[in-house]
Design a protein around this motif. Structure first.
Motif: not given
Length: 229
Positions: A29-30, A32-33, A55, A104, A108, A112
């Motif tokens: 997720s980090v 993707c973020g 998003t 994730g 993410g 974001a």
């Protein structure tokens, strides 16, 4: 308590799966973020639209629907491609991998927005000053953007992490033997479902409590200079 002690190994196994699932999902997720945040802040209009679609899509579709769509729909798509191309035979998608990819991907999108807001909170003059001193974009990110972004993002990041931990319970619907699945199976077999669900509640409280404590210490560390100033 005696009953829980007898099933302690099953519960501990579920705890291990849940924690591993949460940590790996957080890492994804980090990634993707950060990608989503930089896409939404990109000077390219196409990249901004792509980040916005990502998003918006995630925030508009229930997490459970995405979980089942990726697990069942992804498995059908992979096997259909293999059957049509003849490149591979039948593939059984692993529940753990499906859970990590889904969580994730979902979180993410929330990361974001967290990272985008944190980057926008950094005074633009600091970045311009760093560039005027001869720093390249990588050095600016490592020495100026990243430390301040972490400080601004930590409160929202903490909330996302705590919600992610709770959302790991969704993987039980696709058959992954996590804490909830193991406790539910043990509860049904002993006809003491309420007892095992209370145990699950306490375990989740312990995990989130420890996580909150550690992230608060991290927040104090990154905010030390700002507080002194």
């Amino acid at each position: 308590m005696q009953l829980l002690y007898e099933y302690r190994l099953i519960l501990l196994e579920g705890v291990g799966v849940t924690v591993a699932l949460a940590v790996l999902s957080l890492i994804l997720s980090v990634i993707c973020g950060l990608a989503g945040a930089f896409a939404k802040l990109s000077p390219s209009r196409g990249m901004r639209r792509l980040g916005g679609c990502y998003t918006t899509f995630v925030r508009s579709v229930p997490d459970l629907v995405l979980m089942m769509l990726i697990f069942y729909g992804g498995q059908l798509m992979i096997n259909d491609i293999g059957r049509l191309t003849g490149l591979w035979g039948y593939i059984d998608v692993n529940q753990f991998i499906a859970g990590v990819l889904t969580l994730g991907f979902i979180f993410g999108a929330y990361m974001a927005e967290t990272f985008r807001g944190a980057i926008l909170a950094i005074p633009r003059g600091q970045i311009e000053a760093a560039m005027s001193c001869g720093m390249n974009p990588r050095q600016v990110f490592r020495l100026v953007t990243w430390p301040q972004m972490v400080r601004y993002a930590l409160p929202s990041f903490t909330n996302n992490w705590l919600v992610l931990i709770k959302s790991t319970a969704l993987v039980s619907v696709i058959g992954l033997h996590d804490l909830v699945w193991n406790a539910f199976a043990a509860g049904r077999s002993t006809q003491k479902l309420f007892t095992f669900m209370i145990a699950v509640l306490v375990i989740y409280l312990m995990i989130t409590g420890i996580s909150d404590l550690l992230l608060r210490r991290l927040d104090r560390r990154y905010s030390a200079g700002a507080k002194r100033a």
